[in-house]
Design a protein around this motif. Structure first.
Motif: not given
Length: 348
Positions: A49-59
């Motif tokens: 999922x996107x949160x697993x790809x990059x911290x930037x998604x959650x930020x």
């Protein structure tokens, strides 16, 4: 006895079962369901999922929620919630960001999760926290609600209808002459208005998804707040079979391994928006690329890469491409924002 054997026996005894029932058994069976028995997320799982790809998604999701909270007057009793939190990665990244930019929004954090196994993983991911866990949104106390859901609606079972010479009939899972699982046209139909289409066409409706969205919308309309929902799907309702199974990051036969593969379908964001509108909320929908780029994805990648080596900058470039690239998640995934007043919220 495997779940496949149990489903086969059920069909042999009772006749074909609707696609929605088949999905529910595969995903949520207490003994052998996919989400009750498996670790689906990440490189070692079946999908990323996107949160697993990059911290930037959650930020960037946190920045949007903080903007919505501030636009609502920064209510001090607000509840920050994630529904369907997976491994807790998105919640962790959002809370870290909000601790800097809107710490008061983290006073009451709620995670809505039905799986005890995933709840345990989320608690491990988040570590020491005052967050509370709930099985459904109805358990939350009355207060302004700022809620996010990522890849939530795609796993809620759908109903499928197939066009036959006799009209639209509910698509079911039955048995072929050799006793193997197969798709069949069942006797049931629907009162819903279905489009004109050629024989053999598939049309999907998702009453359970729409009901959940309407419940969330009615809650926000009553108590205040806003919602942010990200999933893969289409902005306009259309005809087509989008039911799919993923195992080990590859598409597999939907009927081959019940309970051992993730079953999902594309989300109809037009229908979700209509459900939120029925709950008296405003809605805005757009591609994930437009949302993330508008929220400052490139600028954030630049900040993270400043002063780093070439390897770090290349990794960040790859994360940006996966999240927002037109051939990656950028166009396939959509974002739906819901709230009482979205006019001044980003991205503009």
């Amino acid at each position: 006895m495997s779940l496949k054997q149990r489903i086969t026996e059920l069909i042999a005894e009772t006749g074909p079962i609707p696609v929605s029932q088949y999905m529910a058994l595969c995903l949520f069976d207490p003994a052998d369901g996919y989400y009750t028995t498996r670790e689906p997320f990440g490189a070692k799982g079946d999908f990323t999922t996107a949160p697993e790809i990059s911290q930037m998604f959650g930020e960037l999701a946190a920045v949007w929620l903080a903007s919505a909270w501030q636009a609502a007057g920064a209510p001090q009793d607000a509840i920050l919630a994630e529904i369907g939190p997976g491994r807790g990665t998105l919640a962790r990244d959002m809370l870290r960001t909000l601790a800097r930019i809107a710490p008061d929004l983290t006073r009451r954090v709620a995670l809505i999760e039905t799986s005890p196994r995933l709840t345990a993983i989320q608690k491990e991911t988040l570590g020491a926290t005052s967050a509370t866990w709930h099985r459904d949104i109805g358990e939350l106390p009355g207060a302004p609600l700022f809620i996010v859901g990522n890849e939530l609606f795609d796993a809620i079972p759908i109903r499928q209808f197939v066009k036959t010479p006799q009209g639209w009939r509910e698509r079911c899972v039955g048995l072929d002459a050799d006793g193997a699982l197969t798709f069949v046209a069942g006797p049931g139909t629907t009162d819903a208005a279905l489009p004109d289409a050629p024989n053999g066409a598939i049309f999907e409706i998702a009453p359970a998804r729409n009901a959940l969205m309407q419940e969330i919308a009615e809650r926000i309309a009553r108590d205040g707040g806003a919602g942010l929902f990200i999933d893969y799907g289409h902005l306009q309702t259309g005809v087509g079979d989008t039911l799919q199974a993923m195992r080990a990051h590859a598409h597999v036969d939907v009927l081959a391994t019940p309970g051992e593969a993730d079953l999902t379908s594309h989300v109809d964001f037009a229908a979700l928006g209509a459900a939120a509108g029925a709950g008296r909320l405003e809605t805005r929908a757009m591609t994930q690329a437009r949302f993330l780029l508008g929220m400052g994805l490139l600028e954030r990648a630049g900040q993270l890469g400043a002063g780093g080596d070439a390897g770090l900058r290349e990794r960040l470039r790859g994360e940006v491409e996966r999240l927002a690239g037109p051939d990656e998640m950028g166009e396939l995934f959509k974002v739906l924002m819901v709230g009482k007043d979205l006019a001044n919220l980003p991205p503009q």
